[in-house]
Design an enzyme around this catalytic site. Structure first.
Site, PDB file in Angstrom:
ATOM      1  N   CYS A  87       0.839  -1.188   0.000  1.00 21.72           N
ATOM      2  CA  CYS A  87       0.000   0.000   0.000  1.00 21.72           C
ATOM      3  C   CYS A  87       0.884   1.252   0.000  1.00 21.72           C
ATOM      4  O   CYS A  87       1.649   1.447  -0.925  1.00 21.72           O
ATOM      5  CB  CYS A  87      -1.014  -0.044   1.144  1.00 21.72           C
ATOM      6  N   HIS A 195      -3.731  -4.987  -0.500  1.00 19.02           N
ATOM      7  CA  HIS A 195      -3.327  -5.601   0.766  1.00 19.02           C
ATOM      8  C   HIS A 195      -3.320  -7.119   0.604  1.00 19.02           C
ATOM      9  O   HIS A 195      -4.383  -7.747   0.648  1.00 19.02           O
ATOM     10  CB  HIS A 195      -4.291  -5.194   1.877  1.00 19.02           C
ATOM     11  N   GLU A 197      -2.486  -9.328   2.686  1.00 15.86           N
ATOM     12  CA  GLU A 197      -2.956  -9.973   3.924  1.00 15.86           C
ATOM     13  C   GLU A 197      -4.470  -9.972   4.033  1.00 15.86           C
ATOM     14  O   GLU A 197      -5.029 -10.699   4.862  1.00 15.86           O
ATOM     15  CB  GLU A 197      -2.322  -9.292   5.143  1.00 15.86           C
TER      16      GLU A 197
END
Length: 215
Positions: A87, A195, A197
């Site tokens: 990001c 992202h 994750e």
């Protein structure tokens, strides 16, 4: 093998830490720790730089943590250790950011971070939610895409994106009223605008690939 996630008080690192720890355990890729200690960063085998919020604020926070950037530079640019920016952590790789004011980046990958301007007014900014990755042709054989294909979904939350100076440094993009940079890279450097994750199986596979990557 030791992967560090750099903590400079820019965002909640819990989900990133858990995702990287899970994939490191599954791949026998050693340990993953979150740290703000420059000495630990300098000795790390792999470095992950996250970031949430606005480019100028994230850069200020990073440089307010004395010695952190210099430790990353020693390890990544001097030592060739694999690096992943996520990001705003990816955006800071650029030459400069143009959010609110012109702010210098690391200039590790040449380019500018500019506001998303969709060519269709029905497309809202920020660009938020799931979108389909499009792997750029010159990057199809990159190790980060092992088991990943165009059309796989990743999760975005951002209003600015990186426009690279050298088109070979853009590895993947998404279509959101025009091309939006999704992944950049060169040599031992990688950056992901989304992202990983939070991107379910696709994101976990990308994390796994990074942890196994030997540039």
């Amino acid at each position: 093998m030791h992967t560090v996630i750099v903590d400079y008080e820019s965002g909640n690192l819990h989900s990133a830490e858990k995702a990287f720890q899970r994939m490191a355990a599954e791949n026998g890729a050693g340990r993953v720790t979150v740290t703000s200690d420059p000495d630990v960063v300098r000795r790390a085998d792999r470095i992950v730089l996250p970031g949430d919020g606005a480019f100028p604020a994230c850069r200020k926070e990073l440089f307010d943590h004395r010695g952190l950037f210099e430790a990353m530079e020693d390890a990544v640019i001097g030592g060739g250790r694999p690096f992943l920016g996520i990001c705003i952590g990816m955006q800071m790789l650029a030459t400069r950011g143009l959010e609110y004011s012109e702010t210098p980046g690391f200039d590790w990958i040449g380019g500018d971070v500019v506001e998303i301007t969709p060519n269709d007014p029905t497309f809202k900014v920020p660009h938020m939610g799931w979108n389909d990755l499009v792997i750029d042709p010159q990057a199809a054989d990159h190790a980060i895409f092992d088991g990943i294909k165009s059309g796989d979904h990743t999760y975005f939350v951002h209003s600015y994106h990186m426009v690279v100076s050298d088109s070979s440094h853009r590895l993947a993009h998404v279509d959101y009223g025009g091309d939006i940079t999704a992944i950049v890279g060169r040599d031992n450097l990688l950056g992901m605008q989304f992202h990983p994750e939070k991107s379910q199986q696709t994101g976990l596979r990308l994390i796994s690939n990074f942890l196994k990557w030997t540039p």
